[in-house]
Design an enzyme around this catalytic site. Structure first.
Site, short mmCIF file in Angstrom:
data_model
loop_
_atom_site.label_atom_id
_atom_site.label_comp_id
_atom_site.label_asym_id
_atom_site.label_seq_id
_atom_site.Cartn_x
_atom_site.Cartn_y
_atom_site.Cartn_z
N GLY A 40 65.25 13.44 67.56
CA GLY A 40 66.38 12.64 68.06
C GLY A 40 66.25 12.44 69.55
N LEU A 43 71.50 11.35 73.90
CA LEU A 43 71.71 12.07 75.16
C LEU A 43 71.19 13.50 75.05
CD1 LEU A 43 75.25 10.92 76.27
CD2 LEU A 43 73.06 10.38 77.30
N ALA A 44 71.50 14.19 73.96
CA ALA A 44 71.08 15.58 73.84
C ALA A 44 69.57 15.68 73.70
CB ALA A 44 71.79 16.24 72.66
N GLY A 45 69.00 14.91 72.78
CA GLY A 45 67.56 15.02 72.51
C GLY A 45 66.70 14.59 73.67
N ARG A 330 94.64 10.41 69.28
CA ARG A 330 93.88 9.64 68.29
C ARG A 330 94.26 9.96 66.85
NH1 ARG A 330 87.69 9.79 70.77
NH2 ARG A 330 88.13 8.39 72.48
N HIS A 401 84.57 7.74 63.64
CA HIS A 401 83.98 7.50 64.94
C HIS A 401 83.06 8.64 65.37
CE1 HIS A 401 83.75 6.53 69.12
NE2 HIS A 401 84.50 7.54 69.50
N GLU A 425 76.02 16.22 69.12
CA GLU A 425 76.97 16.04 68.01
C GLU A 425 76.52 16.76 66.74
OE1 GLU A 425 77.83 11.90 67.17
OE2 GLU A 425 79.25 12.39 65.58
N LEU A 441 79.75 12.76 75.63
CA LEU A 441 78.62 12.57 76.55
C LEU A 441 78.41 13.85 77.34
CD1 LEU A 441 79.42 8.98 77.86
CD2 LEU A 441 78.12 9.66 75.87
#
Lengths: 637, 252
Positions: A40, A43-45, A330, A401, A425, A441
């Protein structure tokens, strides 16, 4: 069995700094001997792969897209939280920590969340150094905006494309490492199995999506950064390719899956227009600052909205939550929309929509001000629906989402399988039962840039497992299984397309395990899903061959996993007999329809262990203990 | 409504391709263009035919995956959107729609409408970054940056790397793409230490990959879904010339 999260001792604020002090390091000369797989490139990967390579490790990085820059982090609009207190409005690490814990309805791990808040400030420093064009004030300093669930302004942003800019920053760092030879990048490659040898994760089996070749990749540690599972609902705001396959296949190899029923439904998305719908588009939550949400009081009222007089409109959020009104969180806003639509007050095709009306705001502030604030969103709305929201109210409806659940990890972000790390995530730890805006993020980058690079070193320095060769029988067996599954899809040659199964599954899970769940519905889902799965394996039609680009074949594998995973999600929802955050059990509400949490029984993480295809999974609990915050009931009245 | 489609079908990079006719019937004007193709594909699968392969992912105009040339225009007739944001209400009943992949020699067709844009990644690898080791950053507000500077950098940084600029250009030039990244990074103070190396290496990589040169037709600007401005190319030329000059008098 109770799980050990390996939370360091000491006061909450000192845990991470103490832990870094105690952590084992890998000698720089030895780092290059270790090989790490990162799956992946969101952002993390991407941030993890780039940082691990900077440290000197050999990194092999995989993504299913044609380029690492296209991972779905790119679509995040709003911003990224950090406890910088640049606004001098009383923000602090503690306040960001507390908001995140409270927003998560006291179902996240305290020590992880505190660390996240602590690291948030380093992320902004690093991203600025990478040249990310964050919004600035005229004085040249960084600007902030406010976001849901917080009373301070701590969100940093780059127009409506913060995710894009942060991802391109991580991608550019990754590219530098690819050029330098530290990272081997394999785009258009999908992980299809995890290989575990003597209890340790030692590699993966992948399929090259262009040639169809199935190969083994060996490593000293495997990092999954494969995102969430919102597409179990078929329709969601995720990219079409997002899937649960990597995480789910790790689960089948022994990694525990935690809190799968914690899913987030975002209240302001553009409603479905027909059965061809392929995805739902999110409209920024900021619209609720000036828009008023309403439905006609009369059921099935099909007059155009502008012809419905004021006294025949029900501004239901303002009526039910007078102090927060249209800005209710939400989960509450989403549930209320479902409620009025279920009662027959919904608007638009199929009655699944509510109005978000800017008439009052335009009268009060003028069209120009509204255009400056939301012009791009109105434009996007016009593009998709063909309607002009300056003249007629927008129609919105909730959509899935984000998923707070994910593979279980300890404080070091390592799963119960030694050597398997899960970040972003894809893990479960930081958002509890509900995530606050602008926190995804933050978590992805905290994990990838600043946590994993430390904790993975500790594992590598202490484990004494030799790296096997790819000829090891465990790799050969995994390759065989993957290849047989691929061939099986092509051989069924039934009557129904993969998408028709995905759509039917999505409808079941959305109706019975969506915004509100109850025992009867979940039991019904647990009957219907296996039936659908059986039909899938009997009657799916996958055209083409396995030695070329075959998008239907790719999708078949993903949908097959969703068909199994959906059952786990519903089973978890059935056993969690309380309402918390995004998980609302209709049996557990007060007279006003507010969620009732059961802290005495359910203040724990539910981590599920796979027991075979037709057996019930085993539950492992990690008790959640709060040392520095007091559990409270969320109220937005 | 009903449409007549002419779609480019090509089995793999080696075999020749050609346009094949399909009928798209009962198209709903609220469908997106890609949803219309989804429906056509569902029909093909049911008939036992190979569905049309095309790249797509986010379907909200930001990932840059989709790459169709529609009636000769990359991303189709509407301005400032990617293919995935194009909706069928912009077409007329009975219209013929020609769908081809992005055409450029550096973007070889892999299958049907899927092209290989890996050379864009290579250009970024050559210099499209600021070397900032994780952990080495100073306090974020220690360097004030004028708002106009970040705004201009952000205008350029919006590029989604889809390649429409290359497909639209008669020379298959990638200068809008390269110019956008050079402008973004070279205008930020953090990007200044590497600005010469960056522009020289990125331009060299672009040429090596086989992209053509610019002859100022500005088709790229017209096709860009993010409306990247032509001035980014001027910025790139200026930076390139300055870098060459500085390199000549004071080699690294």
């Amino acid at each position: 069995m109770s799980l050990n999260a390996k939370i360091p001792s000491g006061r909450l604020a000192e845990k991470w700094s103490n832990h870094i002090k105690d952590i084992k390091l890998v000698n720089p000369n030895n780092k290059r001997k270790y090989r790490i797989i990162v799956v992946g490139t969101g952002l993390a990967g991407a941030s993890a792969a780039a940082t691990l390579s900077e440290l000197g490790y050999q990194v092999e990085c995989f993504c299913y897209q044609d380029s690492p820059r296209r991972a779905h982090s790119i679509a995040a609009q709003g911003g990224i939280n950090a406890a910088k207190n640049y606004q001098n409005d009383g923000d602090s690490v503690y306040r960001l920590f507390y908001d995140t814990i409270k927003g998560g309805d006291f179902r996240s791990r305290e020590a992880n969340v505190y660390r996240l808040a602590e690291i948030s400030t380093n992320i902004i420093d690093h991203c600025v150094a990478q040249g990310i064009p964050f919004a600035r004030e005229y004085g040249g300093y960084l600007a902030n905006r406010s976001f849901g669930g917080a009373q301070v302004s701590r969100t940093f942003y780059a127009r409506g494309q913060t995710g894009q800019q942060l991802l391109l920053g991580a991608y550019s760092a990754l590219c530098k490492q690819i050029e330098g030879g530290g990272v081997t990048m394999r785009p258009r490659t999908e992980m299809l199995d995890l290989v575990v040898i003597d209890g340790h994760a030692k590699g993966i089996v992948v399929r090259d999506l262009v040639s169809g070749k199935i190969t083994s990749h060996v490593a000293d540690a495997v990092v999954l950064a494969t995102g969430g599972y919102s597409n179990v609902y078929d329709l969601s705001t995720n990219a079409r390719g997002c899937n649960v396959t990597a995480a789910y296949r790790a689960y089948k190899k022994g990694a525990y899956f935690a809190n799968p029923c914690f899913t987030q439904i975002h209240p302001t998305c553009i409603p479905i227009s027909g059965d061809y719908q392929s995805k739902l588009t999110l409209m920024s939550e900021s619209l609720r600052n000036d828009g008023r949400i309403w439905v006609p009081k009369k059921k099935g009222d099909d007059r155009p909205p502008n012809e419905i007089p004021e006294e025949e409109r029900d501004y239901y959020l303002e009526r039910k939550y007078p102090s927060y009104g249209n800005l209710a969180p939400r989960d509450i806003a989403s549930r209320s929309a479902k409620e009025v639509c279920d009662q027959g007050h919904g608007v638009g095709p199929g009655g699944f929509g509510v109005y978000l009306d800017f008439k009052d705001a335009i009268q009060r502030l003028g069209r120009q001000v509204i255009k400056e604030r939301y012009g791009n969103l109105f434009e996007m709305y016009r593009n998709i629906t063909g309607e002009n929201a300056y003249e007629v109210p927008m129609r919105i409806y909730p959509a899935t989402h984000y998923t707070m659940g994910g593979l279980w990890v300890d404080y070091n972000l390592m799963s119960n399988l030694p050597g398997l790390f899960v970040i972003g995530e894809a893990n479960f730890s930081d958002h509890g039962a509900n995530r606050l805006g602008a926190s995804a993020l933050m978590q992805g980058l905290a994990d990838g840039y600043f946590i994993l690079p430390y904790t993975i070193g500790d594992y590598l320095a202490t484990q004494r497992q030799p790296r096997p060769s790819s000829d090891h029988s465990a790799f050969k067996e995994a390759e065989k299984n993957v290849s047989e599954q691929t061939k099986c899809f092509l051989s069924i040659q039934g009557e129904r397309t993969v998408q028709s199964f995905h759509r039917e599954l999505g409808t079941i899970v959305w109706n019975l395990a969506g915004m509100a769940r109850n025992e009867a519905g979940l039991k019904e889902a647990l009957t219907k899903i296996p039936e659908l799965r059986n039909e899938f394996w009997r009657n799916v039609k996958v055209p083409g061959d396995d030695d070329t680009i075959n998008q239907q074949l790719e999708k078949a594998g993903r949908v097959a996993d969703f068909l199994e995973f959906a059952e786990l999600l519903c089973y978890d929802a059935l056993t969690r007999e309380e309402s918390c955050g995004g998980h609302f059990r209709e049996e557990h509400q007060d007279d006003n329809g507010e969620a009732i949490r059961d802290d005495a029984t359910f203040s724990h993480v539910s981590a599920w262990e796979f027991q075979g295809n037709d057996a019930k999974p085993t539950l492992h609990q990690e008790p959640l203990e709060y040392t520095e915050v007091k559990m409270a009931t969320r109220s937005y009245k | 409504m009903d449409l007549k489609l002419k779609v480019w079908r090509q089995k793999n990079p080696e075999s020749p391709g050609g346009l094949v006719d399909y009928d798209a019937t009962g198209v709903n004007p609220d469908m997106s263009f890609l949803e219309m193709l989804d429906v056509v594909n569902e029909g093909l699968i049911e008939k036992g035919e190979d569905p049309i392969a095309f790249d797509h992912d986010c379907r909200e105009g930001i990932c840059g995956s989709c790459s169709l040339t529609i009636n000769g225009i990359p991303h189709g007739p509407q301005k400032a959107i990617a293919t995935c944001q194009l909706h069928m209400r912009h077409f007329e009943n009975g219209q013929t729609v020609v769908i081809e992949p992005f055409r450029a020699r550096p973007f070889p067709v892999m299958k049907d409408l899927i092209v290989d844009r890996g050379r864009f990644d290579q250009i970024i690898e050559a210099g499209g970054y600021i070397s900032a080791r994780t952990g080495s950053a100073p306090e974020a507000n220690s360097i004030p940056i004028p708002k106009q500077t970040t705004d201009r950098a952000m205008d350029a940084a919006e590029c989604i790397g889809c390649g429409a600029c290359v497909a639209a250009c008669p020379n298959a030039s990638a200068m809008l793409f390269v110019g956008a990244k050079v402008t973004h990074l070279n205008s930020m103070p953090q990007g200044r230490p590497e600005r010469d190396r960056r522009v020289l290496k990125m331009v060299a990589s672009m040429e090596e990959a086989g992209f053509g040169n610019c002859t100022n037709t500005f088709e790229c600007v017209a096709a860009c879904p993010k409306e990247i401005k032509g001035e980014v190319m001027a910025q790139m030329y200026r930076d390139y010339v300055k870098a060459l000059f500085r390199q000549a008098i004071r080699p690294e």
